[in-house]
Design a protein around this motif. Structure first.
Motif, mmCIF file in Angstrom:
data_model
loop_
_atom_site.group_PDB
_atom_site.id
_atom_site.type_symbol
_atom_site.label_atom_id
_atom_site.label_comp_id
_atom_site.label_asym_id
_atom_site.label_seq_id
_atom_site.Cartn_x
_atom_site.Cartn_y
_atom_site.Cartn_z
ATOM 1 N N PHE A 193 46.975 41.555 44.172
ATOM 2 C CA PHE A 193 47.897 42.678 44.027
ATOM 3 C C PHE A 193 47.495 43.842 44.933
ATOM 4 O O PHE A 193 48.328 44.462 45.589
ATOM 5 C CB PHE A 193 47.926 43.122 42.557
ATOM 6 C CG PHE A 193 48.866 44.249 42.257
ATOM 7 C CD1 PHE A 193 50.236 44.052 42.287
ATOM 8 C CD2 PHE A 193 48.383 45.511 41.939
ATOM 9 C CE1 PHE A 193 51.109 45.092 42.006
ATOM 10 C CE2 PHE A 193 49.255 46.558 41.657
ATOM 11 C CZ PHE A 193 50.619 46.341 41.693
ATOM 12 N N SER A 225 36.915 40.336 40.213
ATOM 13 C CA SER A 225 37.949 40.577 39.213
ATOM 14 C C SER A 225 38.903 39.388 39.222
ATOM 15 O O SER A 225 38.710 38.428 39.962
ATOM 16 C CB SER A 225 38.701 41.873 39.518
ATOM 17 O OG SER A 225 39.305 41.809 40.785
ATOM 18 N N ALA A 226 39.938 39.453 38.374
ATOM 19 C CA ALA A 226 40.891 38.348 38.288
ATOM 20 C C ALA A 226 41.616 38.178 39.624
ATOM 21 O O ALA A 226 41.915 39.172 40.286
ATOM 22 C CB ALA A 226 41.895 38.617 37.176
ATOM 23 N N GLU A 229 44.653 37.558 40.373
ATOM 24 C CA GLU A 229 45.938 38.260 40.498
ATOM 25 C C GLU A 229 45.729 39.752 40.800
ATOM 26 O O GLU A 229 46.514 40.363 41.512
ATOM 27 C CB GLU A 229 46.818 38.061 39.258
ATOM 28 C CG GLU A 229 46.283 38.585 37.942
ATOM 29 C CD GLU A 229 45.460 37.555 37.177
ATOM 30 O OE1 GLU A 229 45.022 36.564 37.799
ATOM 31 O OE2 GLU A 229 45.246 37.753 35.964
ATOM 32 N N SER A 230 44.612 40.307 40.284
ATOM 33 C CA SER A 230 44.331 41.714 40.568
ATOM 34 C C SER A 230 43.865 41.886 42.008
ATOM 35 O O SER A 230 44.258 42.829 42.695
ATOM 36 C CB SER A 230 43.266 42.241 39.606
ATOM 37 O OG SER A 230 43.741 42.192 38.284
#
Lengths: 468, 334
Positions: free
Chosen positions: B299, B292-293, B295-296
């Motif tokens: 997080f 996934s990205a 930043e995800s």
């Protein structure tokens, strides 16, 4: 007959999520009630608060366990049936759903065990703290689930690149426009559910003359709570509706059964919305009140469903009737709250059989209201999975066939019915067993060394009900 | 963020969650598999009591792995779950029945036999389907673009049935050696006698799968007979563990058979990972393709790194509290 995997997947998701939702809706409210009882017990020396707390913690344990079991399936549904949606939205829903799981584990690892088994082993202050943390934890779980769901209704803080959502602002995505309203509405619904179930069970005990003092106290607490919360919920629900009117006007149009954009629209009490006709049959309404409620002027303009193409309209009659069922339940609750207040004069509220019988039946109404409310908001979002961005048919798993979907739909129904019957049967055993006045600490002490630290071990009740 | 390969960190976390799940839920599923063959009802009480305090903690790793995949490697989640659609349902149904049976068997008297069947049936179904998933992973998945494009039963082939039976035998062995450690008297004797047969079955499946795999997955042959030779340490470790299990069971040891069974599982697991590394959706997508990205991933990483130590401490504490032998008449039946 051609089996439609999309329709079957929607049924399956609706079934599994509705079934699962019953349990957390109740435990969220009940957890706070238990924490409150613990606080009273800590502050005063009245043993009845602790008796009540012990009893309701047992009920909590059973319902919590059923919620966990039915929730495991949810973690896989998004992938099995909605893989295209999951792929598109994973950057947001992956972390938020994971945080819900992380919260639940943390809660279980840290505080649930202390709440369920620590009563005689940790100082009362620590036990109270654990009870509060469990209550807070259930609300944090709800926070993450509702943030995820609200984002589907009012997507914000993300941008779509090559068919995949990327988070540009976590704050905007989590605290998206409909989230504060949905969360407040749902939290109050949970507290009302807890209050009505406890009130109903207390009423039942009072009718049977069992533990009158403790149950009278519990009933009184619940009635005050309902008196405050039921009208508040009506106000919050109205604000939530206005928020929906701003962001999803067509959902509100379906709720109101309003087909034509017009000024001074009526508030319909009853109608038979007809998608073919693009109009209602048998309308009964109060003139201009619809405009007043939505725009706060008697002749405000309210957009109707004909503004959009038929294939972009939600299934109107489902939304229309589900909304009326929810509101009817809410009014019934307010009615009982006021009746309870009136019966306080002369302390009749706990001695009036018809009122107590009524309360017994009222324990089911919050569940009906909550499920109807979810039908309104979810079906009202149709045909959109992510509002005005991703349609249901674009979110479903491409390789899924109708036969596969039908197989698992029937399978989940059978599995859930089996465990639900067993769980409910057992729960009634716990209720029949009732509140015990003698100090449970002694018997508690004897077998706790070997007792597994799991939710159901918090009860001592046999599975088979025995005649006593 | 360029300093860390977040995908690699996540791969390690999820690989860790999976092996924790296999080792820990493995032995309590194994106890369920052996349930119908137990010498008597007293023995069943002991068997269930030996895992009752800890089994649901063991399953937390499955859920953590599941949602972790959605967050960190969504493509794995959205290809494998559709590919394994029916299998996932069967596994969940098995786990649910088994979990409910755990709770209610202790509370039941006249309906106890029903919960016995639910417990055994659920455990066998869940174990077999997990083994089938392992086999399907070696087979690989038919994808077009970024979606699964195979049929509903691609996961159910003669090859995956063999891997399913293999994991069934493997979990049964884990459960059996767990019981050797946790029981005594005639129950322990029964487990001691059973263990060599289960190990024999596991080894038979190992041999069959090792011979069969190159024809299912041609790349596997190159991988094992290529430049990297140190990798053979894992199969050798597994073989060594197998010999040790035979030896320690023969000598009627208490704890070692279980430890060596876990070692054998871990060594086999790393061998399997190597066979497909770095492909997470064989044969087309690597872990970086499926990520996934960033930043995800970041997080969620913060929350996961915070909570994992708590889960480990809590788990260790639960095992410590319930250490030692489980005896007939103890525990929470009356």
């Amino acid at each position: 007959m051609e089996l439609d995997p999309l329709l079957l997947s929607r049924f399956q998701f609706a079934f599994v999520v509705s079934f699962h939702a019953i349990f957390p809706v109740f435990t969220i409210g009940l957890a706070s009630f238990i924490a409150f009882l613990q606080a009273l017990s800590f502050k005063t020396s009245n043993p009845q608060w602790e008796q009540l707390s012990i009893f309701w913690t047992q009920v909590f344990a059973v319902v919590f366990a059923m919620g966990v079991v039915s929730g495991i399936v949810m973690a896989f549904q998004f992938g099995t049936n909605w893989s295209n949606f999951s792929y598109a939205a994973a950057n947001f829903i992956g972390p938020t759903l994971s945080y819900e799981v992380v919260t639940a584990f943390f809660l279980e690892a840290g505080f649930l065990g202390v709440l369920l088994f620590g009563r005689s082993r940790v100082p009362p202050g620590v036990h109270l703290f654990a009870a509060c943390m469990v209550a807070v934890g259930t609300l944090i779980s709800a926070f993450w689930i509702l943030a995820t769901n609200s984002w589907l209704h009012t997507p914000a803080g993300t941008e779509l690149r090559d068919g995949v959502f990327f988070v540009t602002s976590w704050r905007e995505a989590i605290f998206n426009p409909s989230f504060p309203y949905r969360f407040t509405h749902m939290a109050i619904a949970s507290f009302l559910t807890g209050a009505f179930v406890v009130a109903g069970v207390s009423a039942w005990y009072l009718l049977k003359d069992r533990n009158v003092e403790a149950n009278r106290k519990a009933l009184s607490m619940c009635l005050w709570m309902i008196l405050f919360l039921a009208p508040t919920q009506a106000v919050v629900g109205d604000l939530h509706g206005l928020n929906t009117f701003k962001h999803q006007p067509m959902k509100v149009a379906a709720m109101e059964g309003n087909w034509d954009t017009d000024v001074g629209v009526p508030l319909l009490l009853f109608a038979l919305p007809d998608r073919e006709l693009q109009a209602n049959r048998f309308e009964i309404g109060i003139p201009r009140l619809g405009s007043m409620l939505l725009t706060h002027t008697w002749d405000g303009e309210v957009p109707g469903l004909r503004e959009i193409d038929v294939e972009d309209q939600p299934p109107v009659w489902i939304v229309f009737f589900a909304f009326r069922i929810m509101v009817a339940m809410g009014l019934l609750m307010i009615g009982f709250a006021l009746t309870g207040l009136w019966l306080r004069r002369g302390g009749r509220y706990w001695r009036t059989p018809w009122f107590l019988h009524g309360l017994r039946f009222m324990s089911i109404t919050p569940f009906i209201a909550v499920l109807a409310g979810w039908v309104v908001t979810e079906v009202g979002r149709a045909p959109w999975l992510v509002y005005e961005i991703l349609r249901h048919e674009d979110g479903v798993t491409p390789s899924l066939t109708g036969g596969m979907a039908l197989f698992t739909l029937i399978g989940y129904v059978l599995v859930y019915l089996a465990i639900f019957s067993a769980g409910l049967y057992y729960l009634f055993g716990v209720l029949q067993n009732g509140i015990h006045v003698q100090d449970e600490r002694l018997s508690d002490h004897a077998d706790q060394a070997e007792r597994p630290k799991r939710p159901l071990s918090a009860t001592h009740v046999r599975f088979e009900h025995e005649e006593t | 963020m360029e300093h860390f390969d977040l995908s690699m960190i996540w791969a390690v976390i999820i690989a860790f969650a999976v092996i924790m799940y296999v080792l820990m839920d493995g032995f309590d599923l194994g106890v369920g598999i052996l349930f119908p063959f137990a010498p008597d009802e007293d023995a069943r009480d002991v068997m269930m009591n030996s895992v009752a305090p800890i089994w649901d903690g063991n399953e937390t790793w499955l859920v953590l792995g599941g949602v972790g995949l959605l967050a960190a490697f969504p493509l794995v989640y959205t290809v494998l779950l559709p590919a394994l659609y029916i299998g996932v349902f069967l596994m969940l149904a098995g786990l649910i029945f088994r979990g409910v049976a755990f709770e209610f068997r202790f509370k039941a008297k006249s309906s106890r036999y029903l919960w016995n069947w639910a417990f055994a049936g659920g455990s066998i179904l869940a174990s077999f389907t997990q083994g089938v998933v392992v086999g399907s992973y070696i087979q690989g998945y038919h994808t077009e673009g970024l979606v699964y494009a195979g049929g509903p039963f691609d996961w159910f082939t003669p090859f995956t049935v063999v891997t399913g039976l293999g994991l069934l035998a493997g979990y049964a062995l884990l459960g059996c050696t767990w019981l050797i450690m946790k029981s005594e008297g005639y129950i322990q004797e029964w487990a001691h006698n059973l263990a060599p047969w289960l190990l024999g079955a596991v080894l038979l499946v190992f041999v069959v799968i090792s011979i069969w795999t190159p024809s299912v997955d041609p790349a596997a042959y190159e991988r094992w007979f290529g430049d990297v030779r140190w990798i053979w340490i894992f199969p050798l470790l597994a073989a060594f563990s197998a010999i040790q299990i035979f030896r320690t069971v023969y000598k009627r040891k208490q704890v070692q058979p279980f430890l060596f069974t876990m070692l054998m599982f871990a060594a086999t697991y790393f061998s399997l990972l190597w066979t497909r590394w770095p492909y997470v959706i064989p044969p087309n997508f690597t872990l970086w393709d499926a990520a996934s990205a960033p930043e995800s991933q970041l997080f969620l990483l913060l929350g996961i790194l915070f909570v994992i130590p708590f889960i480990l401490v809590y788990t260790a504490w639960a095992y410590w509290v319930f250490r030692g032998k489980v005896r007939v008449g103890e525990g929470y039946h009356h």
